[in-house]
Design an enzyme around this catalytic site. Structure first.
Site, PDB file in Angstrom:
ATOM      1  N   ASP A 456      30.942  41.941  37.041  1.00 17.81           N
ATOM      2  CA  ASP A 456      31.799  43.188  36.856  1.00 17.81           C
ATOM      3  C   ASP A 456      32.978  42.363  36.262  1.00 17.81           C
ATOM      4  OD1 ASP A 456      33.104  45.366  37.777  1.00 17.81           O
ATOM      5  OD2 ASP A 456      33.595  44.545  39.182  1.00 17.81           O
ATOM      6  N   ASP A 758      32.636  42.970  43.068  1.00 14.17           N
ATOM      7  CA  ASP A 758      32.843  43.235  43.852  1.00 14.17           C
ATOM      8  C   ASP A 758      33.824  44.032  45.029  1.00 14.17           C
ATOM      9  OD1 ASP A 758      34.973  43.934  42.522  1.00 14.17           O
ATOM     10  OD2 ASP A 758      36.343  43.085  43.143  1.00 14.17           O
ATOM     11  N   ASP A 762      29.247  47.880  43.075  1.00 14.66           N
ATOM     12  CA  ASP A 762      28.234  47.167  42.679  1.00 14.66           C
ATOM     13  C   ASP A 762      26.943  47.194  43.266  1.00 14.66           C
ATOM     14  OD1 ASP A 762      29.614  46.565  40.661  1.00 14.66           O
ATOM     15  OD2 ASP A 762      31.092  45.273  41.801  1.00 14.66           O
TER      16      ASP A 762
END
Length: 799
Positions: A456, A758, A762
């Site tokens: 990410d 985070d 995700d």
């Protein structure tokens, strides 16, 4: 050997290995030195089946309780409610008006009738001597009284086993038992033939060897058990936001008490049983308790929140009513036994190797013993003494037997899998010292085999400390100087536009501006929300005044699929207004008006659209994350059940948020590339922003492809197989786009994939990956639960 391992253990995966595969190698272990030691810190498969049966039984009970309570709702309103509840003396003496058992029965049975008898949520709060707005008092004396009456939020743990238990288990070793018998026979025969003490030397030597092995083994296992206990304690550290004495603070879930006001948002785990106080669009996933896959809508009519469930959508405040073993989760945990962790693939294969070598060793031990006995018998036959046997002959046969047993002891590498477990545990401990919490033992082993990393952007490659650097309001682009404030910027905006902008910032947000201890202003929320709220404060806005000036009627929290959030407010002068905020391209597409340089609402013409799109591209090319703010008047009639409109908005402005790249990322990406690991960026940001950051940190190269999520999900499986190896950046991706990418990398291309993230969005990809790495400071409990590692520091980790 290699063929044997491939035939028997080829389906042992890094994650989610089937029970059948694990059972297969266990059945092969027909001869082991000590079965208890080998399987001590691995999955207890028999307990798993037992625990699953108990869990299904409890889920059925909870489901029946919920259904019965729902069926009873239609009969409640017409009843004359009366209370027959009597407060126990010790509870009343402590200053409370309701006992823990009564509280537990209200939430457990979803008992609306009892809740109304006690005055609803407000009545329960009053009887718990707490305030819905300020929470409980932090006075040490009052906290201790509350703990005495209601208990603490901890589950009963099985008592730690003492050192002598491990000594006893070590004595159950099959070969040690055989050697003990040898020692006893040696002592008896030796003393009988050679007398004391000369005849006891061999036997006592064997006894001392046995004791040495037993105590070394027990000491090693005991220390290892203490280490695993420490690791388990670290894995259970979870913090929540609560209100106490009128101030928001973070505390451990183990410090929660009945009466606490807990703030929950999307992705959080409910830390105790409680009641809904206030919130918007709250959906709770109760599958862990009831087995139902459909989320439950929690609101004022259905205010019950159960410990261990997950907040799937929305945000709310919860009044804690029951903690610890009295909660539904505590009662469920009380019936279950710890099953241990799954075996890592290396452990499984080493156990298979140990079994093969052990059987080979046993075969040669039997052959050696037979050959040596045959030699003794042949010699006696030649001497003609084969019919007479003396004590010396018995001792010689005993020595042959001891040699054979020694071959078995040396040949069976029973401690090899346990040694691997111990080395992985030490690796876990070392990573903990570097602020990385390992939640699954297999990850330490699998991490070294990673061939692809899907990362990410926000909070992982970047620092996750966002600030608004540029903004386009009323057709004017200005830079924001956060160090000096923005008086010039604010004064250049027309009053009507400034009022609308501040109203949008302070109402359409999942964050909050609070006064902490010492009258210090604190901004709570995600980094993006914090940046926007900080921008509003720099413009001279007052969060509390804006919130009090209008009433929030409906909230649709940010969704990673829609990539926007919206709020409906009731205006003081009457009527309703919708504020919307989200991805610039999506919000701008829903607008047909904008604010001109005079702050007037005018139709959005082609020239204005081109100007705004150019502004978005300009901000994105400077590695700024762009957000568009918009609003719309919706008249005097609006129902909270109606959806928020999706078009017809007025564009208020566009802000550009800077999230600096984390130090060391560029070097880490270069090291990964040199090691043959492909690094990909998967983010929900604008593609130009993503490409700018990816080039800055060395992820996007001339041969790589940057693609957007909508285009990616339209590709067929054949096209994806050709496209995915070239993809280096995926922008505007949904959670399922990330999941699809990781799944194809693992299954179609055979990669060992690590995923870093985070956020709750995700979680699907983290769960699918071989290795999940979560940035713990910003990570939610849903996301952390899916991962193998939890990085609680802000370092750059090189895999």
């Amino acid at each position: 050997m290699e063929n044997y391992l491939n035939e028997n253990f080829s389906d042992v995966k890094a994650k989610n290995t089937s029970e059948e595969a694990l059972q297969r190698w266990r059945k092969l272990c027909g001869f082991v030195k000590n079965r208890k030691r080998r399987f001590r810190f691995t999955a207890n498969l028999s307990k798993r089946f037992e625990a699953e049966a108990i869990r299904r039984s409890n889920q059925e009970k909870f489901r029946v309780a919920v259904l019965v309570s729902q069926a009873a709702l239609q009969f409640i309103h017409g009843l004359n409610l009366s209370s027959e509840y009597t407060v126990p003396e010790e509870v009343a003496a402590s200053g409370f008006q309701i006992c823990p058992d009564e509280l537990g029965s209200i939430v457990e049975g979803h008992d609306i009738k009892k809740l109304k008898v006690h005055g609803g949520v407000e009545g329960i709060a009053e009887k718990l001597s707490t305030s819905i707005t300020d929470g409980i008092s932090t006075s040490e004396h009052l906290l201790n009284r509350r703990k005495e009456i209601y208990g603490i939020n901890k589950f009963t743990e099985s008592p730690a086993r003492g050192f002598w238990v491990y000594v006893w288990e070590a004595l159950h070793d099959m070969t040690l038992m055989i050697l003990a018998v040898c020692a006893l026979v040696s002592l008896v025969v030796g003393i009988a033939t050679e007398g004391w003490p000369k005849g006891a030397h061999d036997g006592l030597g064997i006894v001392m060897s046995i004791l040495l092995v037993v105590f070394v083994t027990a000491t090693s296992d005991y220390k290892q058990s203490l280490q695993f206990k420490d690791l388990d304690r670290e894995k259970k550290k979870i913090t929540v936001q609560v209100a106490r004495n009128g101030f928001r603070r973070k505390i451990s879930i183990y410090d929660l008490l009945p009466g606490d006001i807990v703030h929950l948002c999307m992705g959080d785990q409910v830390p105790a049983d409680g009641l809904f106080v206030s919130g918007f669009s709250v959906l709770i996933n109760e599958s862990s308790l009831t087995g139902e896959s459909e989320p439950v809508n929690v609101n004022a009519l259905n205010p019950f929140l159960l410990s261990g469930t997950k907040v799937q959508n929305g945000s709310c405040k919860m009044l804690v009513t029951t903690v610890g073993m009295r909660t539904q989760w505590g009662k469920l945990m009380a019936t279950l036994s710890e099953g241990g962790d799954d075996e890592t693939p290396l452990q499984v294969k080493l156990n298979g190797v140990a079994t093969i070598i052990g059987k080979i060793g046993l075969f040669f031990a039997v052959v050696t013993f037979a050959v040596m006995v045959q030699g003794l018998f042949t010699r006696k036959l030649q001497e003609g003494t084969h019919w007479t046997w003396s004590g010396d002959d018995a001792l010689e046969i005993l020595e042959f037997f001891a040699i054979a047993v020694t071959i078995v002891v040396v040949a069976v590498p029973e401690g090899l899998p346990l040694a691997v477990t111990l080395s992985l545990a030490f690796a876990m401990k070392k990573m903990m010292n570097d602020k990385a919490l390992v939640r699954h033992l297999a990850a330490c082993e699998t991490m070294g085999s990673a061939t692809s990393i899907c990362s990410d952007k926000t909070g992982t490659l970047t620092t996750n400390h966002m600030t608004v650097l540029k903004a386009c309001i009323c057709e004017e682009i200005k830079e924001v100087d956060n160090s000096k404030g923005t008086p010039a910027f604010g004064s250049s905006i027309p009053a009507s536009a400034s009022k609308l902008l501040l109203q949008s910032i302070f109402n359409n947000t999942g964050g909050e501006v609070v006064i902490g201890e010492g009258n210090k202003t604190e901004i709570l929320g995600t980094p993006t929300e914090t940046a926007i709220l900080e921008f509003g404060l720099l413009l001279g806005g007052d969060f509390q005044a804006e919130r009090q000036a209008s009433k929030i009627v409906k909230v649709e929290p940010f969704n990673s699929v829609k990539k926007q959030m919206g709020v409906v407010i009731e205006l003081p002068e009457g009527g309703f207004r919708v504020h919307c905020k989200g991805a610039s391209e999506i919000i701008l597409a829903a607008c047909d008006k904008f604010l001109n340089s005079n702050g007037e609402v005018v139709p959005l013409n082609e020239a204005a659209v081109n100007h705004l799109n150019e502004t978005i591209e300009k901000f994105a090319s400077e590695a700024l994350r762009t957000l568009c703010l918009a609003c719309m008047e919706i008249g005097n009639e609006f129902s909270a059940d109606a959806p928020i409109p999706t078009e017809g908005y007025t564009c208020i402005g566009i802000v550009g948020i800077k999230d600096p790249m984390r130090p060391g990322v560029k070097e880490s990406v270069a090291i990964c590339r040199s090691a043959g690991i492909t690094v990909r960026m998967v983010t929900g940001d604008n593609i130009n922003t993503a490409k700018a950051i990816a080039r800055e940190c060395g992820i996007l190269t001339d041969n790589g492809i940057a693609i957007e999520g909508p285009e990616f999900r339209e590709k067929s499986d054949e096209e994806l197989s050709k496209l995915i190896p070239k993809i280096q950046v995926m922008a505007r991706s949904s959670p399922m786009d990330k999941h699809t990418l990781v799944k194809h990398l693992r299954t179609t291309l055979g990669e060992v994939v690590a995923v870093t993230g985070d956020g709750t969005n995700d979680a699907p990809a983290l769960h699918e990956a071989d290795i999940g790495l979560a940035m713990g400071i910003a990570g939610t409990e849903v996301e952390l639960e899916c991962c193998c590692f939890n990085f609680s520091s802000r370092k750059t980790y090189i895999l």
